[in-house]
Write a protein that holds these residues in place. Sequence first.
Motif, PDB file in Angstrom:
ATOM      1  N   HIS A  11      -0.114  40.742  -5.375  1.00  0.00           N
ATOM      2  CA  HIS A  11      -0.185  39.427  -4.765  1.00  0.00           C
ATOM      3  C   HIS A  11       0.102  38.299  -5.752  1.00  0.00           C
ATOM      4  O   HIS A  11      -0.077  37.137  -5.429  1.00  0.00           O
ATOM      5  N   TYR A  13       2.741  36.694  -7.077  1.00  0.00           N
ATOM      6  CA  TYR A  13       3.655  35.599  -6.789  1.00  0.00           C
ATOM      7  C   TYR A  13       3.914  35.433  -5.295  1.00  0.00           C
ATOM      8  O   TYR A  13       4.941  34.890  -4.907  1.00  0.00           O
ATOM      9  N   ASP A  15       3.359  33.344  -3.157  1.00  0.00           N
ATOM     10  CA  ASP A  15       3.085  31.945  -2.868  1.00  0.00           C
ATOM     11  C   ASP A  15       4.381  31.196  -3.168  1.00  0.00           C
ATOM     12  O   ASP A  15       4.948  31.352  -4.248  1.00  0.00           O
ATOM     13  N   LEU A  18       4.439  29.136  -6.411  1.00  0.00           N
ATOM     14  CA  LEU A  18       4.428  29.960  -7.618  1.00  0.00           C
ATOM     15  C   LEU A  18       5.779  30.640  -7.812  1.00  0.00           C
ATOM     16  O   LEU A  18       6.236  30.822  -8.945  1.00  0.00           O
ATOM     17  N   ARG A 189      -4.669  29.840 -13.857  1.00  0.00           N
ATOM     18  CA  ARG A 189      -5.100  28.843 -12.871  1.00  0.00           C
ATOM     19  C   ARG A 189      -4.047  27.748 -12.810  1.00  0.00           C
ATOM     20  O   ARG A 189      -3.648  27.202 -13.842  1.00  0.00           O
ATOM     21  N   THR A 190      -3.573  27.443 -11.600  1.00  0.00           N
ATOM     22  CA  THR A 190      -2.572  26.395 -11.400  1.00  0.00           C
ATOM     23  C   THR A 190      -3.095  25.411 -10.376  1.00  0.00           C
ATOM     24  O   THR A 190      -3.441  25.789  -9.254  1.00  0.00           O
ATOM     25  N   GLU A 191      -3.175  24.146 -10.768  1.00  0.00           N
ATOM     26  CA  GLU A 191      -3.573  23.085  -9.845  1.00  0.00           C
ATOM     27  C   GLU A 191      -2.348  22.227  -9.544  1.00  0.00           C
ATOM     28  O   GLU A 191      -1.701  21.699 -10.454  1.00  0.00           O
ATOM     29  N   THR A 199      -4.341  27.555  -7.199  1.00  0.00           N
ATOM     30  CA  THR A 199      -4.168  29.007  -7.110  1.00  0.00           C
ATOM     31  C   THR A 199      -4.727  29.628  -8.377  1.00  0.00           C
ATOM     32  O   THR A 199      -4.543  29.089  -9.472  1.00  0.00           O
ATOM     33  N   GLU A 200      -5.410  30.726  -8.209  1.00  0.00           N
ATOM     34  CA  GLU A 200      -5.935  31.481  -9.341  1.00  0.00           C
ATOM     35  C   GLU A 200      -5.469  32.918  -9.185  1.00  0.00           C
ATOM     36  O   GLU A 200      -5.744  33.561  -8.181  1.00  0.00           O
ATOM     37  N   VAL A 201      -4.750  33.381 -10.189  1.00  0.00           N
ATOM     38  CA  VAL A 201      -4.106  34.693 -10.123  1.00  0.00           C
ATOM     39  C   VAL A 201      -4.531  35.516 -11.318  1.00  0.00           C
ATOM     40  O   VAL A 201      -4.550  35.024 -12.448  1.00  0.00           O
TER      41      VAL A 201
END
Length: 251
Positions: A11, A13, A15, A18, A189-191, A199-201
Motif C-alpha cells: 500500500h 504508493y 495514493d 504520493l 510522514r507527508t503533510e 499520509t503515514e507510510v
Amino acid sequence: MTRSPAEANRHTYDDARLAALYDVDNPPGEDHAFFRQVADEADARTIVDLGCGTGSLTVTLARKGRVVVGIDPAEAMLQTARTRPGGEAVQWRRGTSSLIRADEADLVVMTGNVAMHLIGEDWHAALGHIAAGLVPGGRLAFETRNPAWRAWEHWNREPTRRETPVGPVVESETTTPPDSSGVVRMHTRTEFLADGAVTEVEQHLQFRSEAQVRADLAAAGLTVERISSDWRRGPFDTDTHRLMVAEARRG
C-alpha cells in the motif's frame, strides 16, 4: 490493524499524490538507459517490468514488434502509468509476480529497488514466478543495495518543507536498523499543506549480501551472469561499492 511487511509495502504508493511525488523523486537516469540496453542486447520480444510503478521506464521499453507488460500492486501508480504518453502501448496488470505467465518473457526487470521491497518468502516466491515466466535463456535484471554501506543510517530526516507539483509538503522520515533478516523499516510522514491531509507510510526494505543474492537466484533455477557495481557494469567489491546490479538467466 497490524500489517505484514508485504502488506505494508503493497500500500506504499496507493495514493495519487504520493504517486506524483514518486516521479519527482525518481527521475530517469543511467538506470533506465541500462535496462533499455539489456532489452536490446537480449533482442527481447516480450518484457515484464515487475513493480513498474508509474511506468516512466516501462513506456520507453515499448516499440513496434515488442510486447511490454507492467505489473504493480498500487492502483494509483498504475493510473499514472496508463495515462502517461506511450501508456497505451503497454499491457498494465494490477498485482504481483503471480501475474507473470508461464514462459511469457524474454526479459524481466525490477527497478527502483523493487527487489528490496520483496521480503522473506515473498522474495523467493517472486523469483520462482520470474523463473517460470522466463523462456529458456530468458534474462532477469535488477538492482539492490549493498548492506555493507549501511545506507539506512543516512535516511532519517527531520520535518522538512518543499514545493512539489501537488503543492507544498512537509516530510519526515525515520528508519530502524536491520533486523536479523536484514529488514529495515522506514516510516515516512507527508503533510500536504494545501488541505492539511497527512499520509503515514511504513516501508520494509530487505538488504541482502552478494552471496545471498547469488544463492537465492540459484535456488530459483536462475544462473547469475554478472553482478556489477554500477550501470556501466563495473566490477563489484563488497567493501567498496554501494550498488549491486544483478543479471541472471534461466537455464
